[in-house]
Structures are given as C-alpha cells and as structure tokens.
Design an enzyme around this catalytic site. Structure first.
Site, mmCIF file in Angstrom:
data_model
loop_
_atom_site.group_PDB
_atom_site.id
_atom_site.type_symbol
_atom_site.label_atom_id
_atom_site.label_comp_id
_atom_site.label_asym_id
_atom_site.label_seq_id
_atom_site.Cartn_x
_atom_site.Cartn_y
_atom_site.Cartn_z
ATOM 1 N N GLU A 1 0.802 -1.239 0.000
ATOM 2 C CA GLU A 1 0.000 0.000 0.000
ATOM 3 C C GLU A 1 0.826 1.277 0.000
ATOM 4 O O GLU A 1 0.482 2.253 0.657
ATOM 5 C CB GLU A 1 -0.993 -0.039 1.180
ATOM 6 N N GLU B 1 -5.804 -10.431 -2.826
ATOM 7 C CA GLU B 1 -6.627 -10.503 -1.606
ATOM 8 C C GLU B 1 -8.112 -10.409 -1.967
ATOM 9 O O GLU B 1 -8.868 -9.666 -1.356
ATOM 10 C CB GLU B 1 -6.256 -9.361 -0.644
#
Ligand SMILES: *[C@@H]1O[C@H](CO)[C@@H](O)[C@H](O)[C@H]1NC(C)=O
Ligand SMILES: *[C@@H]1O[C@H](CO)[C@@H](O)[C@H](O)[C@H]1NC(C)=O
Ligand SMILES: *[C@@H]1O[C@H](CO)[C@@H](O)[C@H](O)[C@H]1NC(C)=O
Ligand SMILES: *[C@@H]1O[C@H](CO)[C@@H](O)[C@H](O)[C@H]1NC(C)=O
Ligand SMILES: *[C@@H]1O[C@H](CO)[C@@H](O)[C@H](O)[C@H]1NC(C)=O
Ligand SMILES: *[C@@H]1O[C@H](CO)[C@@H](O)[C@H](O)[C@H]1NC(C)=O
Ligand SMILES: *[C@@H]1O[C@H](CO)[C@@H](O)[C@H](O)[C@H]1NC(C)=O
Length: 576
Positions: free
Chosen positions: A347, A454
């Site tokens: 991220e 994910e």
C-alpha cells in the site's frame, strides 16, 4: 457506496472496457495504453454509441454552450479534433448525452492531449442527478496523443453526459476519437470464454500409430487426466490452520497457493522490540510445504502508519532506519528461496510511513535490499482500489505503473524480477468489470505478471454473484498470472466472506469457488481415435497423465506431460 475526497464526486459502480477494434475480436491491445502518438488512432468500435466520434462533422451531436471555451482544430495531416479551454466545468464546455441501459457494460476510450506538461485527464459521466461518476484516467502529455481507457457499468437506465476533466484548470485538453461501446452481460461473458480458451488452454493432438508397421490406429481410446492445474487460484490462510484439522483438510483439498493473512507481518513477528518470534509463520509454512502449497510472502513492510508494530510508530528516523534494516534482513533471509513472492511494500500508493521518515526512495531501497537477499523470488507492490474503484486517484493503474517504474529505475534495481499485486477487495455493489479490465490492460502493458492478491467481495445479498464476476474477469485476463482470495471458513474467523459455515457446509460464495475450481480444470476424458489415428483436445494448462489403449489388440501406452502457455499447440506421437 464509498465516498471519496470531493463532496460532490462519489463513486457509482463505473466500469471500463477493453481495446480491440471489433466487437467480436477479443484482443487486448496493451501497446496503445503506453504509446503517445503524433496522430490519434481512429475511434474504437467506430465510436460505438457516440455520435460524430471523430469530430469530422464539426460539433454535431456534442453540446458546447459557452462560446470560446471549445474550439475545433485540424492537424497538418488533416485530422480534426476538439480543444477544450475551460476544464473547471468540462461538462458545461463540451459533452455528449447518451442513454445507458441497465445491466449493460460500457467500454470507453478516447485520445487526449494537453497544452502543457503532463496531467491526469479523467472521463466523467454526469447522471441526471448531477452526480459525477469517474470512468478512467490517463496521464496525458503535451505534443502527442494518449489513449484514455475506462468504462461504466449501468445499474440503472438513464441518460448520462460524458465529459473530460483535469485537476490543473489552466491546461487545454485536446480530444479526439471518443468511443462508448455497450455490451450485454452475455456478450461480456462470451468474450471472457473466448479469452480463457486462448490464454489458459492449449491444443493438444495425439497421433496414435502401431509399433509394428506405423499405421494409424483407428479406434484407439485415449484417456486424458489432468493431475494439476497450472493456474494458481488460491486462498489466504491464518493461524487457525494450525489448530483445526478440519480446516487443514478443507484447505489442502482445494488450494495449491496461499498467503498468510497476518502472520508474517512485522507486527506479528516482532510484537516486542528485539524479540522476534516466527513460531506461527514457520509452522504455517511447514504445513504448506507438506501439502505442496506455494506461499506468497506478505508482507515485508506496510506503508500505512496504523499497521506498524506499536514500538515502531514513535521511532526517530535514525532508529527506524536501523529497525527496518533488521526487519527486512530477518524475514527475507529466513524464508529465502521458500516463497513464490514477496509483497515488499504494501500500500505505498495510499500511504508513505517509510517515505515520510526515511526519504522519498524508501520503497525503492527496500526492493533493492529484498532482491539482494532473495534474488529469485518475485518482488511485488500490493495495492487496493486499483481495479476496485474508478474514483480512487491515488491508486489508479496509471499511478501504479508510474510508481513501479520509479522503483525499477532506481539505480541498482534494473535486474529485479517484479510483479504487480492488486488486492481486489471489492465493496458492496455491482463490481465495475469494465473499469477493472481497463486497469488490467494498463498494468498489463508493463509485461510484468499481475496477481490478484486478496480478492474479496463485501457482504451483501449479491456477494456470491459479484465474487464470481470478479474471479472470472481476473481469470480471463491474459496479464493475470495468479489469484488469491482473502477468505476461508467461518471457523477460522473469515466472517465477511466465509466460504464454509461452522458445519463445513459451503456458503454461496464457497459454492462459487468450488464451481470455478472445477470449471478451470480439464475433466477426465476418453476420446477415440479417428481413421487417421488422431485425437485432438483443447486442454487447460497443467500436468497430465494419458493412457492410450486399443480395445481389440489390448496394446497400450501411458505417458505424462506438462502443458504451459508457452506452447499453444503440440502433437505427441504415441506408438502402441
Ligand atoms: C473521420 O475522418 C477520417 C479522415 O480524416 C476518417 O479516417 C474517419 O473514418 C472519419 N470518421 C468517421 C466516423 O467517418
Ligand atoms: C498393421 O498392424 C496392425 C495391427 O498390428 C494390423 O491390424 C494391420 O493390418 C497392419 N497393417 C499393415 C498395412 O500391415
Ligand atoms: C512465540 O510465539 C508462540 C506462539 O504465539 C508462543 O507460544 C511462544 O511462547 C513465543 N515464544 C517466545 C520466546 O515468546
Ligand atoms: C531518490 O532517487 C533518485 C534517483 O532515482 C535521486 O535522483 C534522488 O536524489 C533520490 N532522493 C533522495 C532524497 O535521496
Ligand atoms: C447502483 O450502484 C450504486 C453503487 O453501487 C448504488 O449506490 C445504487 O443504489 C445502485 N442503483 C441501483 C438502481 O441499483
Ligand atoms: C468486514 O466488514 C466490516 C463492515 O463492512 C468492515 O468494517 C471490516 O473491515 C471487514 N473485515 C474484513 C476483515 O474485511
Ligand atoms: C483383450 O482383453 C480382453 C479383456 O481382458 C480379453 O477378453 C481379450 O481376449 C483380449 N484380447 C486380446 C487380443 O488379447
């Protein structure tokens, strides 16, 4: 619905589409997403439902109310285009109204250029309620034309106005070759199937002859059994796998690839400063190895300040530098050569904990160190919203590509084997498959492997259906080389999208997963050779064992082979 920065701009379910010049030809044209051209290409699909897409007929079909804000232009080669001066209110300057039909997917494309610098240009759709729905963006350049791709999925039947926008209101936007092509869900699905046949399967032929006189063996029966799939479609797992044998059985009977959802993270392995404890992740890795399950390393660092070990949050830059060096050395050395991937910095498009404290090149340096410690493992960035939300500026595919290029161009990083991790955590609501596809196209242009890492569909009445749509879209895309869901049985705490309830009965989402696991493998088949002794089969990539037998002579042969995407077509001679 997710609400983003500007109060008046929020994200409906927008979708984007693919390139390719005819509706039936399902081609992924990556090159156009990177090239900046002297002259724009013609509108895809002839412009689709856009009237006067090439501005050949002046402004016919377009609305341009305010004089002076829109101008017509002609290139030296005679190509006509439009220049928009006022980008603050682009829809007031230039727009075209089109009718969207509920249930359809719309692929958008246009060629754009700007008067100075490099600026992000977005396409926006204004609904009758005045909402601005983002549908894709590109970093446009001065002096040449760039392809802006995007799209929208209509969950309503209504007119929308299409316009263009940039943050820097001083620049002019040049526009040409605008296209919006509708697809029904059925057409979309059929494109996916065509693509799957092309990118996930190969054509295998068997030529059966006799050992004695090499004549064709008509009537020989060829049994083809797939032993293992080549496509990694897996699932996250957590520490509960060590506790419940039912969970172990459930997992190992389905999946050959995994990610530990939290157990390898820094906050798990060094909760207390200086006291590293890898007991849990070591045991999970051992379990995975025992069952032939590959593991993605997740993650070395997470750039979100919230998810640092508590003691790390307050470290001075100097101490953080030392602690980070110790962390990366420790975890990467420990698992060197045992994982199929590292999420090096999680991220880092949304957050910058390490960059803020250690300098702008922190991510690049982590990639450099990780690569030196574990040179044969693929090094990933890993982000959310790149395929999920068309209105998340920070994590857009073009920004992702820029950041990754910056990391890979950092001195010393040239040789890194890199991958693109896209979390794929979808919110509730219709997933915007057209936007998802355009983002995959843009990132696919790097030539690097893309993994959905994910995958998750938010809880809600259509969860299973949306999960299926997302998984199919990922699986059919040629640049996608693996998919991992972050999910599991309810007993292990996967409550938002559990795949099995506390009695180990499949949830609807679990049914979808089992259906796709079955669908993406070749069923065991028996085929009889024709009078030329040939048997043809279109097979999913993977490992196979084959038995050939003649019912009269009882002569037989067995063989095994591995089919990969590098071999689109092959023939095996079998003598029996
Ligand atoms: C617009 O004109 C160009 C030539 O300048 C031509 O190639 C193109 O096909 C025209 N577009 C349409 C929709 O007629
Ligand atoms: C070749 O061998 C097969 C079985 O071994 C036999 O049935 C066939 O007649 C032979 N053909 C020729 C041309 O000899
Ligand atoms: C390491 O973690 C395991 C599992 O949580 C725990 O049982 C063990 O006591 C820990 N070891 C140390 C030295 O703290
Ligand atoms: C970051 O790396 C670039 C080279 O890629 C270099 O030009 C720049 O000075 C570096 N920044 C810092 C703060 O070291
Ligand atoms: C369309 O989707 C948006 C975002 O997911 C949602 O807020 C809206 O209620 C939906 N509209 C309809 C008519 O389903
Ligand atoms: C589960 O859903 C809730 C509510 O939507 C959300 O706040 C939470 O973050 C989700 N948990 C996970 C693990 O995704
Ligand atoms: C082939 O096998 C079957 C069944 O085992 C047997 O009945 C038959 O006689 C065998 N044929 C030859 C040519 O050996």
């Amino acid at each position: 619905m997710k609400i983003f920065t500007d109060t008046f701009i929020f994200c409906l379910s927008t979708i984007l589409l693919f390139s390719g010049n005819s509706i039936n030809a399902f081609s992924y044209d990556y090159s156009a997403t990177t090239k900046c051209l002297v002259e724009p290409q013609r509108a895809q699909y002839g412009g689709g439902i856009i009237v006067n897409p090439d501005f050949n007929s002046s402004l016919e079909g377009w609305t341009a109310d305010r004089l002076g804000e829109v101008e017509e232009g002609v290139s030296k080669a005679g190509n006509r285009f439009i220049v928009v001066h006022n980008t603050t209110h682009p829809l007031d300057s230039l727009s075209q109204k089109v009718q969207l039909e509920k249930g359809n997917l719309y692929s958008f494309s246009a060629w754009v250029k700007i008067s100075e610098g490099g600026e992000t240009v977005s396409v926006v759709f204004r609904t009758t309620d005045g909402e601005l729905v983002h549908g894709g963006k590109v970093i446009a350049e001065q002096g040449c034309w760039s392809l802006l791709k995007g799209g929208i999925v209509a969950n309503f039947s209504s007119p929308v106005e299409i316009g263009f926008q940039t943050q820097n209101t001083k620049v002019e936007i040049w526009i040409d070759s605008v296209s919006l092509q509708p697809f029904t869900k059925k057409q979309w699905r059929s494109h996916q199937e065509q693509s799957i046949d092309k990118v996930r399967k190969s054509k295998m032929s068997f030529q059966i002859t006799t050992t004695a006189n090499k004549t064709a063996m008509q009537g020989a029966v060829v049994s083809i059994k797939q032993l293992k799939s080549d496509f990694p479609f897996g699932c996250g797992m957590n520490h509960n796998i060590l506790k419940y044998t039912d969970y172990q059985t459930w997992f190992a009977s389905r999946f050959k690839v995994t990610t530990f959802t939290n157990e390898m993270k820094w906050y798990s392995t060094e909760k207390i400063r200086g006291r590293e404890n890898y007991t849990v992740s070591d045991a999970m890795l051992k379990f995975a190895k025992q069952h032939g399950i590959s593991v993605r390393g997740h993650n070395i660092f997470w750039d979100d300040p919230k998810y640092q070990p508590d003691w790390v949050k307050s470290l001075s830059p100097e101490h953080l530098r030392k602690a980070a060096a110790k962390r990366i050395n420790s975890v990467v050395s420990r698992y060197r050569g045992q994982l199929i991937a590292w999420d090096v910095v999680n991220e880092n498009l949304h957050f910058s904990f390490f960059e803020d404290k250690l300098g702008e090149n922190a991510s690049s340096e982590f990639f450099s160190t990780a690569q030196k410690l574990d040179p044969n493992t693929i090094m990933f960035m890993n982000e959310y919203n790149t395929i999920e939300y068309s209105c998340d500026e920070k994590a857009s595919a073009v920004n992702y590509r820029e950041k990754l290029q910056e990391i890979l161009q950092y001195p010393g990083n040239e040789g890194i084997i890199a991958g693109i991790g896209l979390q794929g955590r979808f919110g509730s609501g219709q997933p915007n498959l057209a936007y998802m596809r355009s983002s995959l196209d843009i990132l696919g242009s790097t030539g690097l492997p893309i993994w959905l890492t994910e995958v998750n569909a938010a809880d809600g009445p259509n969860q299973a259906q949306y999960l299926e749509e997302i998984l199919r879209e990922g699986y059919c895309h040629p640049a996608v080389q693996g998919i991992v869901m972050f999910s599991g049985p309810e007993i292990a705490g996967f409550k938002n999208m559990s795949l099995a309830d506390t009695n180990w009965k499949n949830t609807p989402a679990g049914d979808v997963v089992d259906k796709l696991l079955g669908e993406w493998e070749s069923v065991t088949m028996e085929v009889t050779a024709d009078d030329t002794g040939f048997v043809d089969a279109l097979l999913f990539h993977g490992d196979y064992s084959v038995t050939v037998q003649h019912p009269e002579t009882n002569s037989s042969a067995t063989l095994s082979f591995r089919l990969t995407k590098d071999v689109p077509q092959a023939t095996i001679d079998v003598r029996i």
